[in-house]
Write a protein that holds these residues in place. Structure first.
Motif, short mmCIF file in Angstrom:
data_model
loop_
_atom_site.label_atom_id
_atom_site.label_comp_id
_atom_site.label_asym_id
_atom_site.label_seq_id
_atom_site.Cartn_x
_atom_site.Cartn_y
_atom_site.Cartn_z
N TYR A 34 0.94 -1.15 -0.09
CA TYR A 34 0.09 0.07 0.10
C TYR A 34 0.79 1.17 0.09
O TYR A 34 0.52 2.30 -0.68
CB TYR A 34 -1.01 0.00 1.28
N ARG A 49 -10.43 5.28 -4.53
CA ARG A 49 -11.76 5.09 -4.69
C ARG A 49 -12.11 3.31 -4.37
O ARG A 49 -11.25 2.63 -4.37
CB ARG A 49 -12.07 5.26 -6.31
N GLY A 50 -13.35 3.25 -4.42
CA GLY A 50 -13.62 1.83 -3.85
C GLY A 50 -15.10 1.69 -3.30
O GLY A 50 -15.68 2.45 -2.99
N GLY A 51 -15.61 0.25 -3.41
CA GLY A 51 -16.86 0.11 -2.98
C GLY A 51 -17.09 0.30 -1.49
O GLY A 51 -15.91 0.24 -0.85
N SER A 54 -14.54 -1.37 1.19
CA SER A 54 -13.43 -1.83 0.54
C SER A 54 -12.11 -1.49 1.30
O SER A 54 -10.66 -2.03 0.98
CB SER A 54 -13.33 -1.25 -1.02
N LYS A 56 -11.32 1.95 2.37
CA LYS A 56 -10.71 3.38 2.15
C LYS A 56 -10.94 4.20 3.39
O LYS A 56 -9.60 4.78 3.65
CB LYS A 56 -11.98 4.05 1.20
#
Length: 247
Positions: A34, A49-51, A54, A56
């Motif tokens: 990361y 970004r992410g669902g 996820s 964030k």
């Protein structure tokens, strides 16, 4: 079962984890993936970004100053200097952003007021974080007084007096913020918004770190990393404010 470990997935939102839990439950990719992909010490702005669910919020909180201290232990100041950044974590969901609209006021009035409110909020976070960090490295009172006055001078109007420490300046800005809260919350009844804007958009957000890196030796090589979470909870016009700050 007696002695069974608690299930960490009973809590499914990183918002609900404590700082120590964020540190314990964070799992990096092999080789520090990361950090290599999205280096927190980079000067390039980045959109994560992410669902939903996820990770964030988890990763942004992991890079925050509170977690930097936990990871580093007792000698955290030296380790944070080695990391090269101070993580300023900020949740947009805590703003109650819907207050900054309607109530008989023009949209441009609310846009200006929202920008000023954010400037005050982020300024306090930066000042308090730096004050804690400098308390660990040891900062001479005269140096802190000079840095504090340099930060206060960034205001367009003398909305607060002079202070000797960064924490005192943060308290002064908090008083201004609380006064704004009262007027904003009551404008639905008064239909009048008379508060004056005391700072140009971006002047505190970018100016305070510039003053601190110039006046405080321990911050000279440090990056002030703004970690803006729950950006999607802002209204479209409010998101434009943050968009203008991205460089």
């Amino acid at each position: 079962m007696t002695g069974a470990l608690p299930n960490p997935f009973n809590v499914t939102k990183a918002d609900d984890f404590s700082d120590p839990q964020i540190a314990v439950y964070f799992v990096d990719m092999p080789g520090g993936g990361y950090v290599n992909i999205a280096s927190p010490a980079s000067t390039t702005s980045m959109l994560i970004r992410g669902g939903k669910g996820s990770g964030k919020t988890h990763i942004m909180r992991y890079w925050s100053y509170a977690l930097q201290k936990i990871r580093a232990g007792s000698d955290f100041a030296r380790q944070i200097q080695a990391e090269g950044y101070l993580g300023i974590y900020f949740r947009c969901g805590g703003l109650n952003a819907s207050r900054f609209s309607g109530k008989g006021q023009q949209p441009e009035v609310w846009s200006a007021m929202f920008a000023y409110y954010i400037e005050l909020w982020l300024a306090q976070l930066v000042l308090r974080t730096t004050a804690d960090f400098c308390g660990a490295v040891g900062l001479a009172p005269e140096k802190e007084r000079t840095a504090t006055e340099g930060c206060r001078a960034l205001l367009d109007e003398a909305v607060i007096g002079r202070f000797d420490t960064l924490s005192q300046l943060a308290d002064g800005l908090h008083s201004v913020q609380r006064q704004l809260d009262s007027e904003i919350n009551n404008v639905a009844m008064t239909r009048v918004l008379t508060a004056r804007i005391g700072a140009t958009p971006g002047r505190l957000v970018f100016g305070i770190p510039q003053v601190l890196t110039r006046e405080i030796d321990a911050c000279r090589e440090m990056l002030f990393l703004y970690l803006v979470d729950e950006y999607e909870n802002l209204q479209e016009e409010q998101q434009k404010y943050f968009n203008t700050l991205v460089r």
